[in-house]
Design an enzyme around this catalytic site. Sequence first.
Site, short mmCIF file in Angstrom:
data_model
loop_
_atom_site.label_atom_id
_atom_site.label_comp_id
_atom_site.label_asym_id
_atom_site.label_seq_id
_atom_site.Cartn_x
_atom_site.Cartn_y
_atom_site.Cartn_z
N HIS A 160 37.79 -5.77 45.07
CA HIS A 160 37.00 -5.89 43.84
C HIS A 160 35.89 -4.85 43.83
O HIS A 160 35.53 -4.31 44.86
CB HIS A 160 36.37 -7.28 43.73
CG HIS A 160 37.31 -8.33 43.21
ND1 HIS A 160 38.17 -9.01 44.04
CD2 HIS A 160 37.53 -8.80 41.95
CE1 HIS A 160 38.89 -9.85 43.31
NE2 HIS A 160 38.52 -9.75 42.05
N LYS A 164 30.53 -7.43 43.15
CA LYS A 164 30.97 -8.82 43.37
C LYS A 164 30.20 -9.46 44.52
O LYS A 164 30.01 -8.84 45.56
CB LYS A 164 32.50 -8.85 43.65
CG LYS A 164 33.02 -10.27 43.77
CD LYS A 164 34.52 -10.34 43.58
CE LYS A 164 35.02 -11.76 43.72
NZ LYS A 164 34.48 -12.67 42.69
P1 NAD Z 1 27.75 -11.02 36.19
O1 NAD Z 1 26.75 -11.09 37.29
O2 NAD Z 1 27.94 -9.72 35.47
O3 NAD Z 1 27.42 -12.13 35.07
C1 NAD Z 1 26.92 -13.40 35.35
C2 NAD Z 1 25.87 -13.69 34.28
O4 NAD Z 1 25.47 -15.06 34.37
C3 NAD Z 1 24.62 -12.83 34.44
O5 NAD Z 1 24.34 -12.17 33.20
C4 NAD Z 1 23.53 -13.86 34.77
O6 NAD Z 1 22.26 -13.51 34.22
C5 NAD Z 1 24.10 -15.09 34.06
N1 NAD Z 1 23.44 -16.32 34.51
C6 NAD Z 1 23.13 -16.69 35.78
N2 NAD Z 1 22.45 -17.86 35.75
C7 NAD Z 1 22.33 -18.22 34.45
C8 NAD Z 1 21.72 -19.32 33.78
N3 NAD Z 1 21.09 -20.28 34.46
N4 NAD Z 1 21.82 -19.38 32.43
C9 NAD Z 1 22.46 -18.44 31.73
N5 NAD Z 1 23.04 -17.34 32.31
C10 NAD Z 1 22.97 -17.25 33.65
O7 NAD Z 1 29.13 -11.51 36.82
P2 NAD Z 1 30.62 -11.40 36.24
O8 NAD Z 1 31.32 -10.23 36.85
O9 NAD Z 1 30.60 -11.57 34.75
O10 NAD Z 1 31.26 -12.71 36.92
C11 NAD Z 1 30.70 -13.98 36.74
C12 NAD Z 1 31.51 -15.00 37.53
O11 NAD Z 1 32.85 -15.08 37.01
C13 NAD Z 1 31.67 -14.67 39.02
O12 NAD Z 1 31.66 -15.88 39.74
C14 NAD Z 1 33.05 -14.01 39.06
O13 NAD Z 1 33.66 -14.09 40.33
C15 NAD Z 1 33.79 -14.84 38.05
N6 NAD Z 1 34.99 -14.23 37.47
C16 NAD Z 1 36.05 -15.07 37.30
C17 NAD Z 1 37.20 -14.63 36.69
C18 NAD Z 1 38.31 -15.60 36.43
O14 NAD Z 1 39.33 -15.22 35.82
N7 NAD Z 1 38.15 -16.86 36.82
C19 NAD Z 1 37.29 -13.30 36.25
C20 NAD Z 1 36.18 -12.46 36.43
C21 NAD Z 1 35.03 -12.95 37.03
#
Ligand code: NAD
Length: 274
Positions: A160, A164
Site C-alpha cells: 500500500h 497507510k
Molecule cells: P485518510 O487518513 O485519508 O482519511 C481518514 C479521515 O477520517 C481523515 O480525513 C480524518 O480527519 C477523518 N477523521 C478521523 N477522525 C474523525 C472524526 N472523529 N470525525 C470525523 N472525521 C474523522 O484515510 P483513508 O485512506 O481515506 O482511509 C481511511 C480508512 O479506510 C483506513 O482505515 C483505511 O485502511 C480504510 N480503507 C478501507 C477500504 C475498504 O475497501 N474497506 C478501502 C480504502 C481504505
Amino acid sequence: MSDGAMKLVVVGAAGRMGQTLIRMIPSMEGVTLHAAVGREGSPFIGKDAGEIAGLGPIGVAISSDPLSAFLHADGVIDFTAPATTVAFAGLAAQARIVHIIGTTGCSEDDEAKIEAAARHARIVKSGNMGLGVNLLGVLVEQAARALAQDDWDIEVLEMHHRHKVDAPSGTALLLGQAAAKGRGINLRDHSVRARDGHTGARPLGTIGFATLRGGSVVGDHSVIFAGEGERVTLSHSAGDRSLFARGAIKAALWARDKKPGLYSMLDVLGLSSH
Ligand code: NAD
C-alpha cells in the site's frame, strides 16, 4: 422508508476515501449526499465538501457535528479510524440508520463494540468493499481447502501507499481469514504477522503475512500457496479508490431494507456461503 433517494452522510469527508465518495455519490442512482462530517478542529470544517473533493461547490459544508448530520439521514459511510468508527456506530444505532464501515485496523475490543451496535443497526463492515477482492476471498478459501496444509504453505503479501497507518491491511486479513476458513483453523492462533532475525523453520500450518509500504499504491494483494516444486498465486491489484467507494454506496443501498445485524460485502455481493 425506502422512498426517494437514500440520504447519505460521508464521515471523514476530507480524507482520501471521503473525497472519493463525495465525487462518486452524484454519479450514482438512488443516493444523495445529505451531509459531510470532518474531524473536530480540522481546517476543513465549514468548507464546501465538493470543493475539497475537487468537484467545485455543491452546497454541503463539512461539519464537525455528527449527531445533527445523522438525524435526518438514511445512512452513513465511514472510512475513518477505529475509535471514530466505534463512536459513530453508537450514534448510527441511536439514529437507526445504515452504517457502512470501511475502516480497518480495529482491535478485538472495537469489533465487539461494533457487534453490539449491530443489535440495533444495519451495519455492513468489510476490509475491502470491492467485488474483485471479495471474489478472490472465495477463491482463496477454495484453494486452501483443496491444498493440504502438510504440503502447501500459505503466505499473504500486500503493498500500500506510504500514508497507510495499519498493517497488515484489512484486505490482507480478510484474505487470511478466508484461507483459515478453508483450512478449518482459527487465524488468530495460526498467523505469523512478522519475521525478523533467527526465526527458525516455518511452523507447519501457519499463515504468514508480509507488508510492503511505499509511493501511491492503492492496494496490491497476493496469496501464495507454496508447495514442493510448485506455487499457486492468487492476486488482485486495485488501480483506483473509486471501486471501494462504489462498493460502499452499493452496500448502503443493499442494507436499506435489511434487518439490524452485522453484514459483510460477501452478503451484499451474494457470495456468502451461508
Ligand atoms: P485518510 O487518513 O485519508 O482519511 C481518514 C479521515 O477520517 C481523515 O480525513 C480524518 O480527519 C477523518 N477523521 C478521523 N477522525 C474523525 C472524526 N472523529 N470525525 C470525523 N472525521 C474523522 O484515510 P483513508 O485512506 O481515506 O482511509 C481511511 C480508512 O479506510 C483506513 O482505515 C483505511 O485502511 C480504510 N480503507 C478501507 C477500504 C475498504 O475497501 N474497506 C478501502 C480504502 C481504505
